[in-house]
Design a protein around this motif. Sequence first.
Motif, PDB file in Angstrom:
ATOM      1  N   ARG A 165      -4.644   2.274  -3.206  1.00 12.60           N
ATOM      2  CA  ARG A 165      -5.974   2.615  -2.674  1.00 12.60           C
ATOM      3  C   ARG A 165      -6.749   3.532  -3.625  1.00 12.60           C
ATOM      4  NH1 ARG A 165      -4.907   8.101   0.702  1.00 12.60           N
ATOM      5  NH2 ARG A 165      -3.582   8.661  -0.964  1.00 12.60           N
ATOM      6  N   SER A 168       0.821  -1.212   0.000  1.00 12.80           N
ATOM      7  CA  SER A 168       0.000   0.000   0.000  1.00 12.80           C
ATOM      8  C   SER A 168       0.855   1.263   0.000  1.00 12.80           C
ATOM      9  CB  SER A 168      -0.928   0.003   1.219  1.00 12.80           C
ATOM     10  OG  SER A 168      -0.162   0.002   2.402  1.00 12.80           O
ATOM     11  N   ALA A 169       2.122   1.128   0.444  1.00 16.74           N
ATOM     12  CA  ALA A 169       2.993   2.298   0.528  1.00 16.74           C
ATOM     13  C   ALA A 169       3.731   2.571  -0.782  1.00 16.74           C
ATOM     14  CB  ALA A 169       3.997   2.122   1.660  1.00 16.74           C
ATOM     15  N   ARG A 170       3.504   1.716  -1.787  1.00 19.75           N
ATOM     16  CA  ARG A 170       4.205   1.875  -3.060  1.00 19.75           C
ATOM     17  C   ARG A 170       3.223   2.171  -4.190  1.00 19.75           C
ATOM     18  NH1 ARG A 170       8.927  -1.288  -2.416  1.00 19.75           N
ATOM     19  NH2 ARG A 170       9.738  -0.721  -0.392  1.00 19.75           N
ATOM     20  N   TYR A 191      -1.409   5.229  -6.180  1.00 21.07           N
ATOM     21  CA  TYR A 191      -1.253   4.251  -5.110  1.00 21.07           C
ATOM     22  C   TYR A 191      -2.428   3.267  -5.166  1.00 21.07           C
ATOM     23  CZ  TYR A 191       2.605   6.855  -3.215  1.00 21.07           C
ATOM     24  OH  TYR A 191       3.817   7.443  -3.063  1.00 21.07           O
TER      25      TYR A 191
END
Lengths: 358, 219
Positions: free
Chosen positions: A148, A103-105, A146
């Motif tokens: 999301r 999720s951070a990429r 991202y």
Amino acid sequence: MTPPIISLRHVTKSYATGAPGRGSANVALDAVELDIPRGDIFGIIGASGAGKSTLVRLINLLERPDSGAIRVNGRDSGTVTGGELLKLRREIGMVFQHFNLLSARTVAENVAFPLRLAGVRDKTQIAARVSELLGRVGLSDHASKYPRQLSGGQKQRVGIARALACRPPILLCDEATSALDPETTRSVLGLLRELNRELGLTVVLITHEMDVVRQICHRVAVLDHGRIAETGAVEDVFLHPRHPATRVLVREAFGETLVHDRLGASGHVVRLTFLGAATYSPILSHLAREQGVEFTLLGGKLGTIRDEPFAQLNVAFTGGDQRAALARLKAAGISVETLTEPAGGIPQQPLREFADVV
Amino acid sequence: MSFDRIDWVQIGYAALDTLAMLGGALFFTVLFGLPLGVLLFLTGRGQLLQQGAVYAGLSFVLNILRSVPFIILLIVLMPVTTLITGTSLGVRGVIPPLVVGTTAFFARLVETALREVDRGVIDASRAMGGTTGQIVFHALLPEALPGILAGVTVTAIVLVDYTAMSGAIGGGGIGDLAIRYGYQRFQTEVMIVTVLLLVILVQLLQAGGNRLVQHFSRK
Ligand SMILES: Nc1ncnc2c1ncn2[C@@H]1O[C@H](COP(=O)(O)OP(=O)(O)O)[C@@H](O)[C@H]1O
Ligand SMILES: [Mg+2]
């Protein structure tokens, strides 16, 4: 014939239940024999808890079987260790039900991730591969988003692009469409079919939905309580299920189709299965005209298997030369199963009143 | 009460001391606590390096450290502190007990943050042929970053509290002023100013921490 790309011989896996050391073992897979041909889209179907995910974890070497042998892409996976093991895992791309993206990429970084794990350092090489992959799954415009910010279907496309990054010959999908709506499912399955055709990728599709198998698989194995219940071409398994577990799965996909007892089971009731071009032939009306056999439709299903049309109809015959009619159906390549035979045997001579009509 | 009597320069230096203690102690807390938290997580049940004995042992020690009141830790650790820094007074003298006091706490926060990471991400990384090291550095830590930053924020605020307490045994800083002037010499205005400064510091830390967490949250 080329050897199967994945084969399992007598594979058993159980998990300890209850307190460690004591307690019984829960057998997740029981003496599984399975051959997956290279270049196939192979379905593995089973109800929840049947052992599908366990099978996946064994195939992609995340876990070891208690006994039995697993061969993947020509190697005995029981003997590989260390760096060889990591390399063999890279030969199997994994697609997950819940995508399992970082999720951070960004999308591009997610797709590049397996390349970086594989030790690829060259930035331009990575960038080129990522943009090629994103193009293939139709997400070129979303590279810097991202996860999301994406819809479920888009996330799964990222998952597929990521799985393909190291050019694996095998794509293993565990319930890859189970979190998606029917329309998105169709488009993701379409993508998988395209990849299979264009890259010669072997796709192993794990699912609990017969409908998914019906749409794209060539062959299917049915898993029931850790055992292979039956395996075969999708047409055969779907249209002529032998194992009760398979029947349940087919019924879930198509609903109940046997309504023939409403018309009294005393008549001559047959199930006709048309596949491919035969589906379009007006053979039933020919039988009515030429053999004098009248028919009543009692139920059935119509649809496609991959792109091939099929019809499976429960039909009650009355009058006419029913024996000749059956022979004619069989000659036309239509599968005929007798569900109930008439009390006095199958009539051969046209009945009087029909003779008058003809 | 008269605010003219306040020595603002002295307060300024005290504030700098507090910041130095906070910064130094936070640095070493993260330096030691992060790897400890990662180890704790990895050796836990069902994790990549599952090691029941290591986990239980580590857990036991961390729990003991966390259960000793900080003021006791300060006194007990004085000889050790003198050994490491040459003094048990001032900024340098107070950093070791501060670090011991918060490292165990921070390690637990790191473990919790790592547990919050979706298991599927670990599975996916393993399936892609990632080594344990790669999974930790390229998947787990980046994914847990917002949670870890929130942990750093909480730890920093606990440290502010502890630095004030350590003033009592000669640690210096704002807490020291509050006790020496505000409490022992009944200069209530010094007490008010120092408490206000501490309140502002905590508010700033929390706001800054929140912003960082927000910045790195992509969920
Ligand atoms: N890690 C595990 N520990 C204990 N039992 C497990 C574990 N994984 C799966 N099982 C058990 O094995 C059986 C098969 O599970 P699974 O392979 O996940 O089925 P499916 O994917 O078909 O739903 C189930 O009874 C499940 O409870
Ligand atoms: Mg499953």
